[in-house]
Design an enzyme around this catalytic site. Structure first.
Site, mmCIF file in Angstrom:
data_model
loop_
_atom_site.group_PDB
_atom_site.id
_atom_site.type_symbol
_atom_site.label_atom_id
_atom_site.label_comp_id
_atom_site.label_asym_id
_atom_site.label_seq_id
_atom_site.Cartn_x
_atom_site.Cartn_y
_atom_site.Cartn_z
ATOM 1 N N CYS A 150 0.742 -1.191 -0.072
ATOM 2 C CA CYS A 150 0.123 -0.059 -0.051
ATOM 3 C C CYS A 150 0.815 1.348 0.190
ATOM 4 O O CYS A 150 0.456 2.345 -0.693
ATOM 5 C CB CYS A 150 -0.801 -0.046 1.307
ATOM 6 S SG CYS A 150 -0.361 -0.737 2.863
ATOM 7 N N HIS A 243 -2.213 6.377 4.102
ATOM 8 C CA HIS A 243 -0.634 6.422 4.488
ATOM 9 C C HIS A 243 -0.274 7.730 3.934
ATOM 10 O O HIS A 243 -0.406 8.313 2.948
ATOM 11 C CB HIS A 243 -0.064 5.409 3.869
ATOM 12 C CG HIS A 243 -0.381 3.966 4.443
ATOM 13 N ND1 HIS A 243 -1.117 3.657 5.774
ATOM 14 C CD2 HIS A 243 -0.072 2.940 3.958
ATOM 15 C CE1 HIS A 243 -1.082 2.285 5.703
ATOM 16 N NE2 HIS A 243 -0.467 1.917 4.820
#
Ligand code: NAP
Length: 351
Positions: A150, A243
């Protein structure tokens, strides 16, 4: 209208599996025909097996579907995998051997020489590896395609516009990663509330090597890794989804701030041209406000399918620095896998 393609979700009860269920509800091309997880969940109705953690209701269509063991035998053309990486490798191979198009989020096959690490905006031509893989492994119909880690996903989308325009030599990146990236139940509350954990096992190595493969070139039947040098530091922070990454880059040539910003702003690629159903209109969104992007405010821009870039400014050590944000379970996982499936369908790989 032709019938929808049937898809199975392996690891359907996990953080990524739940995103698949959410994003595939009302998908124009695909419909869920089977859900599978471990033997702990197998035999239960999905609503009983899953600890649903998303902010939309569990879709009515799948509530009562039985959770099956992750073994071939379902009526489905695609097996989306959100399996725990401790078990994903051999299960995914078994499904590919049995004729399914396996589209995986797990790390196990990402770096296999004959497996595309696909990110359609950047390397749609890497699907050329599929025929090579089938010949080499003796798969008649099935194959394995993966999407990246990710944090590498958000980073690659943030690097591609300036790499394609100016060439990148070096990258230094420090991440601030959300808790949902560790799956469910993931990181214990006592470890993460009011804290920062400066280590995520294997994450730095994955970011460095996967980025080079994703940005690499498909030549003579192989992927030639991008020669850029990367150095990653990864940390876990008390954020639910999204993130954030602080990025410094050294380019191959001198360019102006306007040129860098306009490369981000004008980035447009294959999924946008093909108008794939899950393609974000803008895969990279440039924020000009001085204090953005922020996960709580920006993670759902473009339905979580874009990388958000902000704070673009000169770097006295490298050339440029900026902050990026990506949704880890949407563009960083299930949404990326669904976009990969859409690209494969549009190129005739799922007929
Ligand atoms: P998770 O929440 O721990 O879910 C793991 C899933 O695997 C569950 O459905 C679990 O089923 C299933 N499973 C475990 N052991 C199994 C077995 N022996 N046979 C069949 N199924 C089994 O993990 P996650 O965060 O969703 O991650 C799934 C995969 O995606 C991992 O490989 C991860 O590295 C990768 N990934 C995650 C993210 C993210 O942001 N979370 C992003 C990119 C990639 P039960 O519920 O029955 O145990």
């Amino acid at each position: 209208m032709s019938a929808k393609i049937k898809v199975a979700i392996l690891g359907a009860t996990g953080a990524v599996g739940q995103r698949f269920v959410q994003l595939l509800e009302n998908h124009p091309w695909f419909e869920i025909s089977a859900l599978a997880a471990s033997e702990r969940s197998a035999g239960k109705a999905y609503t009983e097996a899953v600890n649903w953690k998303l902010d939309t209701p569990l879709p009515e269509r799948v509530r009562k579907l039985p959770v099956l063991e992750a073994k071939p035998g379902f009526e489905a053309a695609i097996a989306f995998s959100g399996l725990d990486s401790k078990v994903a490798g051999p299960i995914e191979e078994e499904f590919a051997q049995a004729g399914y198009a396996v589209i995986s989020n797990s790390k196990n096959h990402r770096m296999d020489e004959d497996v595309p690490l696909l990110l359609p905006e950047i390397n749609a031509d890497h699907i050329g590896l599929i025929e090579i893989q089938k010949n080499k492994r003796g798969y008649k119909k099935g194959f394995i395609v993966t999407n990246s880690n990710c944090s590498a996903m958000a980073l690659c989308l943030g690097l591609a516009p300036i790499d394609q325009a100016f060439g990148i030599e070096k990258v230094m990146v420090t991440t601030l990663q959300a808790i949902s990236g560790a799956g469910y139940p993931g990181v214990p509350a006592l470890d993460i509330v009011g804290n920062v954990i400066p280590y995520i096992g294997e994450e730095e190595e994955k970011m460095e090597r996967e980025t080079q493969k994703i940005l690499g070139k498909f030549k003579n039947g192989k992927i030639e890794n991008h020669p850029m040098i990367l150095s990653a530091t990864t940390t876990r922070v008390p954020v639910i989804d999204g993130h954030t990454e602080s990025v410094n880059v050294k380019l191959q040539k001198r360019v102006s701030l306007d040129e860098v910003k306009s490369a981000f702003r004008n980035y447009f690629s294959v999924p946008q041209k093909l108008k794939l159903p899950s393609a974000p209109e803008h895969p990279v969104v440039l924020k000009e406000e001085i204090d953005r992007p922020q996960p709580r405010l920006d993670v759902n821009i473009q339905k979580g399918m874009a990388t958000i870039v902000g704070r673009v400014r000169p770097c006295p050590i490298f050339d440029w620095k900026f902050v990026i944000l990506g949704h880890n379970t949407i563009r960083g996982a299930a949404g990326a896998a669904i976009l990969n499936a859409e690209l494969l369908k549009s190129q005739g790989f799922l007929s």
